[in-house]
Design an enzyme around this catalytic site. Structure first.
Site, mmCIF file in Angstrom:
data_model
loop_
_atom_site.group_PDB
_atom_site.id
_atom_site.type_symbol
_atom_site.label_atom_id
_atom_site.label_comp_id
_atom_site.label_asym_id
_atom_site.label_seq_id
_atom_site.Cartn_x
_atom_site.Cartn_y
_atom_site.Cartn_z
ATOM 1 N N ASN A 1 7.891 1.509 11.091
ATOM 2 C CA ASN A 1 7.331 2.284 10.241
ATOM 3 C C ASN A 1 5.675 2.416 10.938
ATOM 4 O OD1 ASN A 1 5.241 3.114 8.200
ATOM 5 N ND2 ASN A 1 5.668 1.533 6.957
ATOM 6 N N ILE B 1 0.921 -1.353 0.078
ATOM 7 C CA ILE B 1 0.144 -0.059 -0.125
ATOM 8 C C ILE B 1 0.746 1.403 -0.158
ATOM 9 C CG2 ILE B 1 -0.362 -0.330 2.527
ATOM 10 C CD1 ILE B 1 -3.004 1.331 2.113
ATOM 11 N N GLU C 1 2.034 -7.746 6.567
ATOM 12 C CA GLU C 1 3.465 -7.775 7.303
ATOM 13 C C GLU C 1 3.935 -6.258 7.353
ATOM 14 O OE1 GLU C 1 6.000 -10.447 5.200
ATOM 15 O OE2 GLU C 1 5.140 -11.917 6.261
ATOM 16 N N ARG D 1 -1.675 11.365 5.263
ATOM 17 C CA ARG D 1 -2.227 11.859 6.574
ATOM 18 C C ARG D 1 -3.640 12.711 6.104
ATOM 19 N NH1 ARG D 1 -0.119 11.342 11.855
ATOM 20 N NH2 ARG D 1 -1.927 10.916 12.887
ATOM 21 N N VAL E 1 0.667 5.829 -0.393
ATOM 22 C CA VAL E 1 0.119 7.098 -0.620
ATOM 23 C C VAL E 1 1.388 8.040 -1.210
ATOM 24 C CG1 VAL E 1 -1.198 8.890 0.320
ATOM 25 C CG2 VAL E 1 -1.888 6.437 0.833
ATOM 26 N N TYR F 1 -2.874 0.652 10.457
ATOM 27 C CA TYR F 1 -3.603 -0.711 10.815
ATOM 28 C C TYR F 1 -4.301 -0.888 12.107
ATOM 29 C CZ TYR F 1 -0.532 -1.553 6.663
ATOM 30 O OH TYR F 1 0.294 -1.493 5.728
ATOM 31 N N GLY G 1 -6.530 10.757 4.919
ATOM 32 C CA GLY G 1 -7.207 9.615 5.007
ATOM 33 C C GLY G 1 -7.174 8.662 3.618
ATOM 34 N N LEU G 2 -6.343 8.756 2.832
ATOM 35 C CA LEU G 2 -6.501 8.166 1.515
ATOM 36 C C LEU G 2 -5.907 6.717 1.959
ATOM 37 C CD1 LEU G 2 -4.866 10.254 -1.305
ATOM 38 C CD2 LEU G 2 -7.314 9.765 -0.874
ATOM 39 N N GLY G 3 -5.098 6.440 2.712
ATOM 40 C CA GLY G 3 -4.674 5.128 2.995
ATOM 41 C C GLY G 3 -5.640 4.399 3.859
HETATM 42 C C1 LIG Z 1 1.233 3.846 5.659
HETATM 43 C C2 LIG Z 1 0.424 4.768 4.541
HETATM 44 C C3 LIG Z 1 -0.216 4.149 3.620
HETATM 45 C C4 LIG Z 1 -0.583 5.602 5.487
HETATM 46 O O1 LIG Z 1 -1.359 6.361 4.491
HETATM 47 P P1 LIG Z 1 -2.344 7.976 4.781
HETATM 48 O O2 LIG Z 1 -3.041 8.153 3.513
HETATM 49 O O3 LIG Z 1 -1.026 8.906 5.085
HETATM 50 O O4 LIG Z 1 -2.900 7.288 5.981
HETATM 51 P P2 LIG Z 1 -4.242 8.287 6.696
HETATM 52 O O5 LIG Z 1 -4.260 9.325 6.325
HETATM 53 O O6 LIG Z 1 -5.452 7.281 6.066
HETATM 54 O O7 LIG Z 1 -4.230 7.813 8.000
HETATM 55 C C5 LIG Z 1 -4.974 7.106 8.827
HETATM 56 C C6 LIG Z 1 -4.517 6.670 10.514
HETATM 57 O O8 LIG Z 1 -3.201 6.054 10.365
HETATM 58 C C7 LIG Z 1 -2.508 6.498 11.271
HETATM 59 N N1 LIG Z 1 -1.227 7.414 10.660
HETATM 60 C C8 LIG Z 1 -1.112 7.975 9.505
HETATM 61 N N2 LIG Z 1 0.196 8.272 9.168
HETATM 62 C C9 LIG Z 1 0.764 8.270 10.405
HETATM 63 C C10 LIG Z 1 2.011 8.828 11.064
HETATM 64 N N3 LIG Z 1 2.872 9.526 10.157
HETATM 65 N N4 LIG Z 1 2.238 8.799 12.428
HETATM 66 C C11 LIG Z 1 1.422 8.224 13.269
HETATM 67 N N5 LIG Z 1 0.120 7.522 12.837
HETATM 68 C C12 LIG Z 1 -0.236 7.642 11.421
HETATM 69 C C13 LIG Z 1 -3.426 7.571 12.000
HETATM 70 O O9 LIG Z 1 -3.910 6.735 13.061
HETATM 71 C C14 LIG Z 1 -4.270 8.063 11.060
HETATM 72 O O10 LIG Z 1 -5.298 8.535 11.313
HETATM 73 P P3 LIG Z 1 -5.435 10.180 12.068
HETATM 74 O O11 LIG Z 1 -5.040 10.997 10.945
HETATM 75 O O12 LIG Z 1 -6.834 10.298 12.330
HETATM 76 O O13 LIG Z 1 -4.914 10.055 13.187
HETATM 77 C C15 LIG Z 1 1.540 6.116 3.976
HETATM 78 O O14 LIG Z 1 2.152 6.723 5.229
HETATM 79 C C16 LIG Z 1 2.429 5.602 2.999
HETATM 80 O O15 LIG Z 1 2.230 5.316 1.683
HETATM 81 N N6 LIG Z 1 3.896 5.471 3.468
HETATM 82 C C17 LIG Z 1 4.818 4.780 2.759
HETATM 83 C C18 LIG Z 1 4.633 3.404 2.156
HETATM 84 C C19 LIG Z 1 4.283 2.419 3.365
HETATM 85 O O16 LIG Z 1 5.146 2.638 4.410
HETATM 86 N N7 LIG Z 1 3.344 1.651 3.221
HETATM 87 C C20 LIG Z 1 3.099 0.486 4.138
HETATM 88 C C21 LIG Z 1 3.973 -0.703 4.011
HETATM 89 S S1 LIG Z 1 3.564 -2.024 5.121
#
Ligand SMILES: CC(C)(COP(=O)(O)OP(=O)(O)OC[C@H]1O[C@@H](n2cnc3c(N)ncnc32)[C@H](O)[C@@H]1OP(=O)(O)O)[C@@H](O)C(=O)NCCC(=O)NCCS
Length: 165
Positions: free
Chosen positions: A125, A86, A120, A94, A88, A132, A96-98
């Site tokens: 991370n 996954i 996994e 941050r 973004v 999750y 809400g797309l994830g």
């Molecule tokens: C992990 C990832 C997919 C999250 O996507 P995102 O769109 O930023 O996540 P969201 O905005 O939907 O966040 C949902 C919740 O996740 C948690 N979260 C997201 N980013 C966070 C951060 N940097 N630190 C702590 N919690 C976090 C929070 O609980 C958040 O809810 P909140 O904003 O209401 O507090 C993104 O950071 C990413 O692409 N990372 C690089 C690739 C990666 O690591 N993939 C996962 C491999 S297992």
């Protein structure tokens, strides 16, 4: 599913769309922003051609030609699902797309009557683990020294599970 977001004061709306093999190049480009070993176009294309693999892209409403804001790829087999990757785009994190992408996978698996979803994640991370946990996953195992980092100690993979039943 559609979701409105406010990014730097500007309203933008994203929806989830099912991934197709033709998306492979865009996915590989985006994947390179988040992983030390990005997957190639060919790897994405061959995964998306498999019957058991499916995924979703987050696309901005009104910008059909723009690169996806994020995507998720999953596999379903024997009544269980697994997140393969996954991602973004950094500028859209941050918002809400994830959460929206993971929700699309869970809805699809639920409709297919899968019992559980596994993944996994690197113990370091924090963003992914936060996402999750917010979605109800809990840790069910660990694979020590699983991830190899350039010039850094190997890190543990946490195995997480979310009940879908
Ligand atoms: C992990 C990832 C997919 C999250 O996507 P995102 O769109 O930023 O996540 P969201 O905005 O939907 O966040 C949902 C919740 O996740 C948690 N979260 C997201 N980013 C966070 C951060 N940097 N630190 C702590 N919690 C976090 C929070 O609980 C958040 O809810 P909140 O904003 O209401 O507090 C993104 O950071 C990413 O692409 N990372 C690089 C690739 C990666 O690591 N993939 C996962 C491999 S297992």
């Amino acid at each position: 599913m559609r979701a409105p977001f406010s990014l730097r004061g500007r309203k933008r709306e994203f929806l989830t769309e099912r991934l197709l093999p033709a998306d492979a190049a865009a996915l590989s480009h985006l994947h390179a922003h988040g992983f030390s070993r990005p997957w190639s176009d060919g790897e994405f294309a061959s995964l998306l051609e498999q019957d058991t693999v499916f995924g979703f892209a987050a696309r901005e409403v009104g910008r059909p030609r723009a690169a996806p804001g994020g995507f998720v790829l999953a596999r379903q087999a024997a009544g269980e699902g697994e997140i393969l990757t996954i991602m973004v785009a950094p500028a859209l994190r941050r918002c809400g797309l994830g959460w929206m992408l993971m929700d699309a996978v869970m809805r699809e698996l639920y409709a297919q009557r899968a019992q559980a979803l596994f993944l996994e994640v690197d113990e370091t991370n924090r963003a992914a683990i936060g996402l999750y946990r917010k979605l109800g996953f809990s840790q069910v195992g660990a694979r020590p020294a699983y991830y190899e980092q350039h010039a850094a100690p190997r890190t543990t993979a946490l195995v997480m599970r979310r009940d879908l039943g």
